[in-house]
Write an enzyme that holds these catalytic residues in place. Structure first.
Site, PDB file in Angstrom:
ATOM      1  N   PHE A  15       0.939  -1.368  -0.078  1.00 19.99           N
ATOM      2  CA  PHE A  15      -0.052   0.063  -0.079  1.00 19.99           C
ATOM      3  C   PHE A  15       0.987   1.432   0.081  1.00 19.99           C
ATOM      4  CE2 PHE A  15       0.619  -0.245   4.594  1.00 19.99           C
ATOM      5  CZ  PHE A  15       0.977   1.056   4.845  1.00 19.99           C
ATOM      6  N   LYS A  34      -0.997  -6.808  -9.827  1.00 20.45           N
ATOM      7  CA  LYS A  34      -1.943  -6.884  -8.510  1.00 20.45           C
ATOM      8  C   LYS A  34      -1.801  -5.880  -7.398  1.00 20.45           C
ATOM      9  CE  LYS A  34      -2.424  -8.798  -4.830  1.00 20.45           C
ATOM     10  NZ  LYS A  34      -3.135  -7.803  -3.975  1.00 20.45           N
ATOM     11  N   SER A  67       5.156  -6.981   3.242  1.00 23.44           N
ATOM     12  CA  SER A  67       5.860  -7.423   4.700  1.00 23.44           C
ATOM     13  C   SER A  67       6.777  -8.862   4.802  1.00 23.44           C
ATOM     14  CB  SER A  67       4.730  -7.604   5.898  1.00 23.44           C
ATOM     15  OG  SER A  67       3.635  -8.573   5.335  1.00 23.44           O
ATOM     16  N   CYS A  71       9.703   1.324   3.851  1.00 17.83           N
ATOM     17  CA  CYS A  71      10.560   0.067   4.226  1.00 17.83           C
ATOM     18  C   CYS A  71      11.985   0.821   4.421  1.00 17.83           C
ATOM     19  CB  CYS A  71      10.558  -0.900   3.149  1.00 17.83           C
ATOM     20  SG  CYS A  71      11.274  -0.381   1.559  1.00 17.83           S
ATOM     21  N   GLU A  73       9.182  -4.407  13.143  1.00 17.24           N
ATOM     22  CA  GLU A  73       8.995  -3.355  12.400  1.00 17.24           C
ATOM     23  C   GLU A  73       7.626  -2.741  13.009  1.00 17.24           C
ATOM     24  OE1 GLU A  73       7.793  -4.460   8.341  1.00 17.24           O
ATOM     25  OE2 GLU A  73       8.615  -2.552   7.751  1.00 17.24           O
TER      26      GLU A  73
END
Ligand code: NAD
Length: 497
Positions: free
Chosen positions: A164, A188, A241, A296, A397
């Site tokens: 996202f 996708k 993730s 990230c 994280e």
């Protein structure tokens, strides 16, 4: 019910409709009856809904891409790249509109979105070098009167499953280079942020690519599984993730695919007493709180070495507490929202856990004043100090605007702390000592290293690094690695008697 989507006119989104998939050169109503609502996280406004595509929807896209491959790979590489030149022009023309949509669906600030679109365009520009980068090599007389050649060939249908947080940029790390190499493609996107891909595919439609070369399938787990299991897909690029990345890697490789998985992160920033402290603080502020910490490459833990600790903490707290948090479309906002209420709840739980494990919450983002908004998933910047080795705050994280600060007496301990992490996405050092900088880049086990740089983001012509639990695979996204991922050598050995 209408099934159409018109993205925007002069920056205004004109739709609250159901999105469609783009398959075989057409916008199509998917087979699925299930839709996932897309909301603006800054004010809960409903922006539309994305289909939760089924295995059958994915299969339609794969059949189209498979059928298109034969002619597309025969299309001269310079012609293939010419389409991408036109795509870049359209991105430039619609730059502000795409930026505004990124803000609406992802909650970031307008400047952050503009930076994202600029980086995305750089990835398109990188694909212009594919005609050179695809070159093979040849050795004459490898044996008596025998010549040997290695040719790079495209492989077929590739797909990407994307996150996202950079809804326009991350898909473009892959698609342009893949099709420039002669492959066909299925995208996708994240069901949380599907709108920018809608615009990308409007532009891909406009440039007149042959039908089936690029396809868009919206959806969640079912469509991702269908891509991984489909026998006619040769490779998958995943960004997201590490938890999901491990599933993707295991499943896709078990179905015989080549895979590149760019996963999660816990990035450390080491600050030394000889650093230019003001510059370091300002860099670290951007690293930790840019995109509300949802990058990230976000700095997540600062290791303050020696006696720099107190001054660093005081300067950082001062700046962080003055950050203007608000709707990203408001020019005065310096930090936008979290992606969703669910994600905010998750981050609040981690802040609570950090307090319970004994770290000192010297700046509490839960109390931060939010500028001129009603509702929305906002959270101010938080700072924890005296974070202990092995604690949750040092390991997990958080993917939100929470920075942890640890102490280290010396260089060796700082490196030891950083290398304890199971992640290895990025790490930075702030110093004026060339010896420390050299040893840091040599010893730290992370794929992207910043030296006096807060966000060590590789440009499009370099591979995007990542090690340990931050990357699964061998060929990375971007740069020469991506050309190698999207092609394979064919070896030709010839004799002409
Ligand atoms: P996510 O892992 O939840 O989702 C990523 C994609 O996987 C989405 O398209 C989603 O629909 C799909 N997905 C989710 N669960 C799945 C499952 N069980 N099976 C198959 N597919 C599934 O990630 P996110 O929350 O969208 O993004 C944030 C994460 O992405 C963070 O961990 C961040 O560090 C990481 N990220 C990494 C990089 C990088 O380059 N290393 C870049 C950006 C983001």
């Amino acid at each position: 019910m209408d099934f159409f989507y018109r993205s925007s006119i002069q920056g205004q989104i004109v739709m609250t409709q159901k999105l469609q998939n783009y398959i075989d050169g057409e916008w199509v109503v998917p087979e699925t009856q299930n839709y996932i609502e897309v909301t603006n996280p800054a004010n809960s406004e409903v922006l539309g809904s994305a289909p939760d595509s089924t295995t059958k929807d994915v299969d339609s896209a794969v059949q189209a891409a498979k059928a298109a491959f034969k002619e597309w790979r025969q299309t001269p590489v310079l012609t293939r790249v010419r389409y991408l030149h036109r795509l870049k022009e359209l991105c430039e023309e619609r730059f502000e509109e795409i930026s505004a949509i990124c803000v609406k669906e992802a909650g970031k600030t307008l400047d952050e979105a503009r930076g994202e679109i600029r980086r995305a365009i750089e990835s398109i520009e990188f694909s212009f070098s594919v005609p050179s980068l695809m070159a093979g090599f040849k050795v004459e007389d490898i044996s008596s009167s025998i010549d040997e050649t290695a040719e790079r060939q495209p492989l077929g249908v590739f797909a990407a499953i994307t996150p996202f947080n950079f809804p326009f940029m991350v898909p473009l790390w892959f698609l342009p280079t893949a099709i420039a190499c002669g492959n066909t493609y299925i995208m996708k996107p994240s069901p949380q942020t599907p709108l920018s891909m809608q615009i990308l595919f409007e532009m891909l439609d406009e440039i007149g690519l042959p039908e089936g070369v690029v396809n868009l399938v919206h959806g969640g787990v079912e469509s991702a599984n269908a891509l991984m299991e489909h026998p006619d897909i040769v490779g998958i690029s995943f960004v997201g993730s590490s938890q999901v990345g491990k599933i993707i890697y295991t499943k896709s490789t078990s179905h015989g695919k080549r895979v590149q998985v760019q996963g999660g992160a816990k990035n450390y920033l080491a600050v030394f007493p000889d650093a230019n402290l003001d510059a370091a603080v300002s860099n670290i502020l951007g690293s930790a709180y840019g995109c509300a910490g949802q990058r990230c490459l976000a700095g997540s833990v600062v290791v303050a070495v020696g006696d720099v600790y107190d001054e660093f903490v005081s300067k950082l707290k001062d700046k962080a507490s003055n950050l203007v948090v608000g709707n990203g479309l408001d020019n005065s906002s310096q930090m936008g929202s979290i992606i969703s209420e669910a994600s905010k709840t998750r981050i609040l739980g981690l802040i609570e856990q950090g307090v319970k494990e004994g770290a000192d919450l010297i700046l509490d983002g839960r109390e931060h004043e939010i500028a001129k908004v009603e509702g929305g998933a906002f959270l101010g910047p938080s700072i924890f100090t005296d974070v202990k080795r092995g604690s949750m705050l040092s390991r997990e994280e958080i993917f939100g605007p929470v920075l942890s600060i640890m102490r280290a007496p010396d260089f060796d301990t700082a490196v030891e702390i950083i290398n304890e992490s199971r992640y290895g996405n990025a790490a930075s050092i702030f110093t004026n000592n060339g010896g420390y900088a050299r040893e840091f880049k040599y010893q730290v086990d992370a794929g992207n290293i910043g030296i006096n740089i807060g966000v060590a983001a590789p440009s499009a012509s370099f591979p995007f690094g990542g090690k340990k639990d931050s990357f699964f695979g061998d060929l990375h996204g971007q740069g020469d690695d991506s050309v190698r991922f999207f092609t394979d050598h064919k070896i030709v050995i010839e004799r002409w008697p």
